[in-house]
Design an enzyme around this catalytic site. Structure first.
Site, PDB file in Angstrom:
ATOM      1  N   HIS A   1      -3.539   7.358   1.919  1.00 41.91           N
ATOM      2  CA  HIS A   1      -3.889   6.022   1.432  1.00 41.91           C
ATOM      3  C   HIS A   1      -5.295   5.699   1.919  1.00 41.91           C
ATOM      4  CE1 HIS A   1      -4.062   1.805   0.755  1.00 41.91           C
ATOM      5  NE2 HIS A   1      -3.818   1.458   2.014  1.00 41.91           N
TER       6      HIS A   1
ATOM      7  N   CYS B   1       0.812  -1.220   0.000  1.00 43.09           N
ATOM      8  CA  CYS B   1       0.000   0.000   0.000  1.00 43.09           C
ATOM      9  C   CYS B   1       0.847   1.273   0.000  1.00 43.09           C
ATOM     10  CB  CYS B   1      -0.953   0.011   1.195  1.00 43.09           C
ATOM     11  SG  CYS B   1      -2.106  -1.378   1.203  1.00 43.09           S
TER      12      CYS B   1
ATOM     13  N   ASN C   1     -10.121  -0.220  -0.584  1.00 44.71           N
ATOM     14  CA  ASN C   1      -8.667  -0.135  -0.484  1.00 44.71           C
ATOM     15  C   ASN C   1      -8.062  -0.704  -1.764  1.00 44.71           C
ATOM     16  OD1 ASN C   1      -5.942  -0.431   0.085  1.00 44.71           O
ATOM     17  ND2 ASN C   1      -6.246  -1.261   2.133  1.00 44.71           N
TER      18      ASN C   1
END
Length: 322
Positions: free
Chosen positions: A249, A113, A279
């Site tokens: 993020h 990520c 996500n």
């Protein structure tokens, strides 16, 4: 001073939109449960046969069109991904070929990520050193391919997509008021690798599925994301008061809210797309940047701080002026 200036942005999302209600048919979960714990309402899943490099190419073409550039104007392609099409070659070289770019160089960055933040840092270094004049930085993921569809704590959280940003070296005054990347801050700590990982890979001869200890990841995320954002701002000679937008993020709305609170930033200064995209790992920051730039929220001259944490654990931040 030569700075890496943003000159083009674009993104791509697969056509298939998957609402939370989709999971109610085969998991002990509900739309209300998912929203309450993550802020996610829907996500996009890649079509059968649709790959990471294909999505990355769509995003790249959108960024090139936004910048008014052609593939021949690009020196370097960096793709941040943990879900490449193949073990090798890199997804970046596949994008290079798809764009018809026969010069320069292309490679992948794998920091889960945090991948896009890591890739931005590398692009900044190439531009500052003179190794590249323009760098196409892409985050692209097909996390739907590594989900365990029996694990309700993970499979409802992730989605697919791609975002791309073009950075160009331009001479600036060398002050905190410059446009472009002003500071970066990167970290990792392999002691925490078992908090978020995929239980398979090439050398273990299995594909594997994503595994996560959600509570522990949350605990590390808020502390580390706020600390790295502070570090980047300090390196840039700026403070929280100078920030126009935090573009985090998009992992979980609770992590985003807690990090913003720790930084003293109200949520009306935070770009959030997690409700619509879920996500998307390394794609989440460029997706959020592209959406906010296209709808007019992010404007030329705005100061952005962007941060991410992912498996490794790996985390970091970037401060840039749009």
């Amino acid at each position: 001073m030569i700075r890496a200036i943003p000159v083009g942005i674009g993104h791509y999302l697969p056509d298939r939109i998957v609402p939370n209600s989709h999971f109610e048919d085969f998991l002990d979960t509900s739309d209300e449960w998912i929203r309450a714990r993550s802020g996610i309402e829907r996500r996009h899943f890649a079509a059968e046969g649709e790959t990471t490099s294909q999505m990355a190419t769509h995003a790249a073409n959108a960024a090139l069109a936004d910048a008014g550039l052609t593939p021949a104007d690009i020196d370097t392609i960096i793709v941040a991904t943990s879900t490449p099409d193949l073990t090798f070659p890199s997804a970046a070289t596949m994008v290079q070929d798809a764009l018809g770019m026969e010069t320069g160089f292309a490679f992948d960055v794998q920091a889960v990520c945090a991948g896009f933040v890591y890739a931005l840092s590398q692009a900044d270094a190439f531009i500052r050193s003179g190794q590249a004049a323009r760098v196409l930085v892409i985050g692209a993921e097909t996390f739907s391919r590594i989900m365990d569809w029996t694990d309700r704590t993970t499979c409802v959280l992730f989605g697919d997509g791609a975002g791309a940003l073009i950075l160009e070296g331009q001479e600036t005054a060398g002050t905190p008021q410059d446009r472009g990347i002003l500071a970066t801050d990167l970290h990792s700590d392999g002691r925490y690798r078992n908090l978020l990982y995929v239980d398979g890979g090439v050398s273990t001869q299995s594909t594997g599925h994503l595994r996560m200890q959600g509570k522990e990841v949350f605990r590390h995320a808020v502390e580390k994301l706020a600390a790295t954002a502070d570090a980047s701002l300090e390196k840039a000679g700026l403070t929280h008061d100078d920030v126009t937008w935090m573009v985090p993020h998009q992992a979980n709305i609770r992590i985003i809210t807690a990090t913003a609170k720790k930084l003293g930033l109200p949520m009306d200064r935070v770009v959030t797309t997690v409700a619509d995209h879920g996500n998307t790992s390394a794609a989440s920051i460029p997706l959020a940047l592209s959406v906010a730039a296209s709808d007019g929220r992010i404007k030329r001259g705005d100061l952005l701080v962007t941060e991410a944490i992912g498996g490794g654990l790996a985390w970091g931040s970037v401060v840039l002026r749009w």
